[in-house]
Design an enzyme around this catalytic site. Sequence first.
Site, mmCIF file in Angstrom:
data_model
loop_
_atom_site.group_PDB
_atom_site.id
_atom_site.type_symbol
_atom_site.label_atom_id
_atom_site.label_comp_id
_atom_site.label_asym_id
_atom_site.label_seq_id
_atom_site.Cartn_x
_atom_site.Cartn_y
_atom_site.Cartn_z
ATOM 1 N N GLY A 9 34.438 47.923 43.657
ATOM 2 C CA GLY A 9 33.844 47.558 42.470
ATOM 3 C C GLY A 9 32.479 46.735 42.665
ATOM 4 O O GLY A 9 32.361 45.690 41.792
ATOM 5 N N ASN A 71 38.162 44.280 45.082
ATOM 6 C CA ASN A 71 37.671 43.908 43.645
ATOM 7 C C ASN A 71 37.642 44.725 42.763
ATOM 8 O O ASN A 71 38.016 44.010 41.319
ATOM 9 C CB ASN A 71 36.357 43.287 44.012
ATOM 10 C CG ASN A 71 35.599 42.738 42.666
ATOM 11 O OD1 ASN A 71 35.847 41.951 41.970
ATOM 12 N ND2 ASN A 71 34.811 43.981 42.292
ATOM 13 N N TYR A 137 48.168 44.163 32.444
ATOM 14 C CA TYR A 137 47.251 43.414 33.334
ATOM 15 C C TYR A 137 48.012 42.425 34.173
ATOM 16 O O TYR A 137 47.769 42.322 35.373
ATOM 17 C CB TYR A 137 45.970 43.111 32.713
ATOM 18 C CG TYR A 137 44.950 42.387 33.514
ATOM 19 C CD1 TYR A 137 43.975 43.242 34.220
ATOM 20 C CD2 TYR A 137 44.638 40.972 33.428
ATOM 21 C CE1 TYR A 137 42.769 42.726 34.787
ATOM 22 C CE2 TYR A 137 43.581 40.472 34.217
ATOM 23 C CZ TYR A 137 42.667 41.290 34.776
ATOM 24 O OH TYR A 137 41.608 41.045 35.649
ATOM 25 N N SER A 138 48.766 41.349 33.695
ATOM 26 C CA SER A 138 49.368 40.327 34.148
ATOM 27 C C SER A 138 50.255 41.056 35.302
ATOM 28 O O SER A 138 50.675 40.287 36.371
ATOM 29 C CB SER A 138 49.987 39.588 33.165
ATOM 30 O OG SER A 138 49.211 38.747 32.396
HETATM 31 P P1 NAD Z 1 33.502 44.644 35.650
HETATM 32 O O1 NAD Z 1 34.045 45.431 34.664
HETATM 33 O O2 NAD Z 1 32.211 43.884 35.491
HETATM 34 O O3 NAD Z 1 33.457 45.605 36.902
HETATM 35 C C1 NAD Z 1 34.379 46.247 37.485
HETATM 36 C C2 NAD Z 1 34.019 47.010 38.899
HETATM 37 O O4 NAD Z 1 35.294 47.935 39.103
HETATM 38 C C3 NAD Z 1 32.645 48.173 38.501
HETATM 39 O O5 NAD Z 1 32.112 48.100 39.552
HETATM 40 C C4 NAD Z 1 33.597 49.374 38.436
HETATM 41 O O6 NAD Z 1 32.909 50.558 38.822
HETATM 42 C C5 NAD Z 1 34.885 49.315 39.281
HETATM 43 N N1 NAD Z 1 35.975 50.002 38.683
HETATM 44 C C6 NAD Z 1 36.499 49.920 37.794
HETATM 45 N N2 NAD Z 1 37.410 51.002 37.609
HETATM 46 C C7 NAD Z 1 37.546 51.572 38.732
HETATM 47 C C8 NAD Z 1 38.331 52.625 39.187
HETATM 48 N N3 NAD Z 1 39.281 53.245 38.654
HETATM 49 N N4 NAD Z 1 38.008 53.071 40.511
HETATM 50 C C9 NAD Z 1 36.968 52.422 41.232
HETATM 51 N N5 NAD Z 1 36.257 51.360 40.703
HETATM 52 C C10 NAD Z 1 36.612 50.883 39.479
HETATM 53 O O7 NAD Z 1 34.517 43.532 36.124
HETATM 54 P P2 NAD Z 1 34.570 42.150 36.697
HETATM 55 O O8 NAD Z 1 34.640 41.206 35.500
HETATM 56 O O9 NAD Z 1 33.402 42.041 37.622
HETATM 57 O O10 NAD Z 1 35.855 42.081 37.439
HETATM 58 C C11 NAD Z 1 36.171 42.285 38.983
HETATM 59 C C12 NAD Z 1 37.530 41.954 39.297
HETATM 60 O O11 NAD Z 1 37.724 40.759 38.975
HETATM 61 C C13 NAD Z 1 38.598 42.875 38.610
HETATM 62 O O12 NAD Z 1 39.493 42.992 39.589
HETATM 63 C C14 NAD Z 1 38.943 41.868 37.698
HETATM 64 O O13 NAD Z 1 40.337 42.270 37.188
HETATM 65 C C15 NAD Z 1 39.001 40.552 38.082
HETATM 66 N N6 NAD Z 1 39.031 39.611 37.451
HETATM 67 C C16 NAD Z 1 37.994 39.358 36.456
HETATM 68 C C17 NAD Z 1 37.879 38.295 35.590
HETATM 69 C C18 NAD Z 1 36.900 37.907 34.628
HETATM 70 O O14 NAD Z 1 36.966 37.017 33.634
HETATM 71 N N7 NAD Z 1 35.998 38.757 34.547
HETATM 72 C C19 NAD Z 1 39.078 37.249 35.654
HETATM 73 C C20 NAD Z 1 39.896 37.404 36.451
HETATM 74 C C21 NAD Z 1 39.976 38.409 37.312
#
Ligand code: NAD
Length: 225
Positions: A9, A71, A137-138
Site C-alpha cells: 500500500g 500497511n 474494521y475494528s
Molecule cells: P490510503 O487509502 O491512503 O492508502 C491505502 C493503500 O493501500 C493504497 O496504496 C492502496 O493501493 C492500498 N490498498 C488498498 N486496498 C488494497 C488491496 N485490496 N490490495 C492491495 N493494496 C490495497 O490509506 P492510509 O490512510 O494511508 O492507510 C494505510 C494503513 O493505515 C491502512 O492499513 C489503514 O487501515 C491504516 N490506518 C490508517 C489511519 C488513518 O487515519 N489514515 C488510522 C489508523 C490506521
Amino acid sequence: MKKRVLVTGASRGIGRAIAERLRGQGYDVVTHSVRSEGTDLRFDIADREACRAAIEADIAANGSYYGVVLNAGIADDNAFPALSGEQWDRVLRTDLDGFYNVLKPIVMPMVSARSQGRIIAISSVSGVVGNRGQVNYSAAKAGIIGAVKALAVELAKRSITVNCIAPGVIETDMIKDIPAEEVKKAIPMRRFGRCEEVASLAAYLMSEEAGYITRQVISINGGLC
Ligand code: NAD
C-alpha cells in the site's frame, strides 16, 4: 548490501511516507499497491494466489526480504444495523486475510536467510479500543494484533521481530469524509497525525536499534487513548 524491505500500500498516504523514509535511510525498498499506481509490485492483498505468485517471483528474482511493512488496508464504515455482509466480508478479506496472504510467502525465505528480520503490521486505534461505525474494521485490526503477538512468539528465536503500529487519525485519503473539526475535539492534541510521524516510528522499528522490541502494539495517536 542494502536490506530489502517490502512496503504494501505504498502508492499514497502512510505507506508512501514509510517507503520514502526507509529509502532515505538506505534500504532497498520494494513498493506495492493494488493497481497500476507506479509501484514495483501490484496485487490485491485479498487474493491469496495473486499474493503468492507476485511475492514468490520477486523473491526468486531478487532475494528474500529483510523486512516487511503490512500497511495496505481499507475501511468501509457503517453503523452495525446497516453494515452489509458484503462490507463485513470485504474489510475482513482485505485487512485480516491480507496479513496471512502477504506474509505466508515471505516468512520462510526470511527465516532461511538467517539474517534476522522485521515485520511491522499497521493496525489502528480502532483495533485497540473499537470505534463506532467500524465493527468490521475494528474486528480486522484487532485480529491483526492477535496474529502479530502469536507470530512474534514463533519467530523470536530467529531474531525476527513482529510488531504492530496502531495509528490514531492520520491525514490521508482514508479520512477525507470524516467531520474533521468534530473528530479533532476528541483528540487531546487537537490535531490529526501526519504520515511522516507514522513513518518515523516504522523506521525506528525497522532499525537494528529496535532489535529487542517484539510482540508489541505501539500507538501513535496524539493521546486519543
Ligand atoms: P490510503 O487509502 O491512503 O492508502 C491505502 C493503500 O493501500 C493504497 O496504496 C492502496 O493501493 C492500498 N490498498 C488498498 N486496498 C488494497 C488491496 N485490496 N490490495 C492491495 N493494496 C490495497 O490509506 P492510509 O490512510 O494511508 O492507510 C494505510 C494503513 O493505515 C491502512 O492499513 C489503514 O487501515 C491504516 N490506518 C490508517 C489511519 C488513518 O487515519 N489514515 C488510522 C489508523 C490506521
